[in-house]
Design an enzyme around this catalytic site. Sequence first.
Site, short mmCIF file in Angstrom:
data_model
loop_
_atom_site.label_atom_id
_atom_site.label_comp_id
_atom_site.label_asym_id
_atom_site.label_seq_id
_atom_site.Cartn_x
_atom_site.Cartn_y
_atom_site.Cartn_z
N CYS A 128 -11.83 1.40 -0.96
CA CYS A 128 -10.44 0.90 -0.89
C CYS A 128 -9.37 2.15 -0.60
O CYS A 128 -9.37 3.13 -1.15
CB CYS A 128 -10.09 0.33 -2.19
N VAL A 129 -8.72 1.93 0.66
CA VAL A 129 -7.80 2.87 1.13
C VAL A 129 -6.64 3.05 0.16
O VAL A 129 -5.97 4.10 0.15
CB VAL A 129 -7.26 2.82 2.35
N GLN A 130 -6.24 2.02 -0.77
CA GLN A 130 -5.08 2.00 -1.58
C GLN A 130 -5.63 2.79 -2.93
O GLN A 130 -4.65 3.22 -3.62
CB GLN A 130 -4.73 0.65 -1.99
N ASN A 138 0.84 -1.17 0.02
CA ASN A 138 0.08 0.03 -0.09
C ASN A 138 0.92 1.23 -0.03
O ASN A 138 1.70 1.43 0.91
CB ASN A 138 -0.79 -0.04 1.30
N CYS A 192 -7.09 -2.00 5.37
CA CYS A 192 -7.23 -2.64 4.22
C CYS A 192 -8.74 -3.23 4.18
O CYS A 192 -9.24 -3.99 5.03
CB CYS A 192 -6.51 -3.89 4.04
N LEU A 193 -9.71 -2.34 3.70
CA LEU A 193 -11.29 -2.65 3.76
C LEU A 193 -11.46 -4.22 3.29
O LEU A 193 -12.37 -4.74 4.02
CB LEU A 193 -11.94 -1.55 2.87
N VAL A 194 -11.04 -4.40 2.33
CA VAL A 194 -11.46 -5.78 1.49
C VAL A 194 -10.93 -6.71 2.32
O VAL A 194 -11.55 -7.95 2.34
CB VAL A 194 -10.86 -6.03 0.19
N TYR A 250 -11.55 -3.86 -6.97
CA TYR A 250 -11.06 -5.21 -6.83
C TYR A 250 -11.87 -5.95 -8.15
O TYR A 250 -12.63 -5.68 -8.93
CB TYR A 250 -11.93 -5.94 -5.58
N ASN A 259 -1.87 -4.93 -6.28
CA ASN A 259 -2.34 -3.84 -5.31
C ASN A 259 -1.33 -2.65 -5.81
O ASN A 259 -1.86 -1.42 -5.61
CB ASN A 259 -1.83 -4.39 -4.09
#
Length: 250
Positions: free
Chosen positions: A198-200, A15, A80-82, A137, A167
């Site tokens: 998604c934080v990324q 990330n 990491c939400l997912v 995703y 990622n």
Amino acid sequence: MTQLYRIGQIVPSSNTTMETEIPAMLNARQAIRPERFTFHSSRMRMKQVKKEELAAMDAESDRCAVELSDAKVDVLGYACLVAIMAMGLGYHRQSEKRLQQATADNDALAPVITSAGALVEALHVMKAKRIAIVAPYMKPLTELVVNYIREEGFEVQDWRALEIPDNLAVARHDPANLPGIVAGMDLEGVDVVVLSACVQMQSLPAVAKVEAQTGKPVVTAAIATTYAMLKALDLEPIVPGAGALLSGAY
């Protein structure tokens, strides 16, 4: 004397966005409020956004929480939400409780925020009922995210999976593409647009434009995490230029 807060970040190893967008928001806040922040990270291995790799990564989160509590951080954010949502419905509550206990066991008790839990809470705060979601995703993982959010009591009217498995490539996705993606979605009756689940995936530069374009409040995983961190620190959740949630309206 100016109050200084240590922000702990539990970060996937690949990330590169959490450590830019969240500090950018909290640093922007320093222009209008006296509190100051420093940022401290611990990493857990992940390169490909696949369910098996996410589960292996999540197993490292306890170590990260302990490492950050060694630094006596004031709040921890798991970004990491997912990874959280792929572990099963409602898992953010279990994760937050376990990681907070890890800090307590290290004699450095601190609140723990997950981006997954923060997004769910943000949607409640914004009184959302019907939402639209953009996620980077692959479709199967995006469907897990959509179902997770539905189980938390929200109607997901429309969603887009950008299907980026790597990622690092997620971080390289140009946020300037987001207004066009949202323009192709069904937003009739939608209360809130989740511009990045998604934080990324970079999204902060596009938030104001999408709010103006749609006439609807926009939130992202990073914005929700920042809001939750400020609330956990008992600070006013306001950041200039970071969308409706951090405008002071909530």
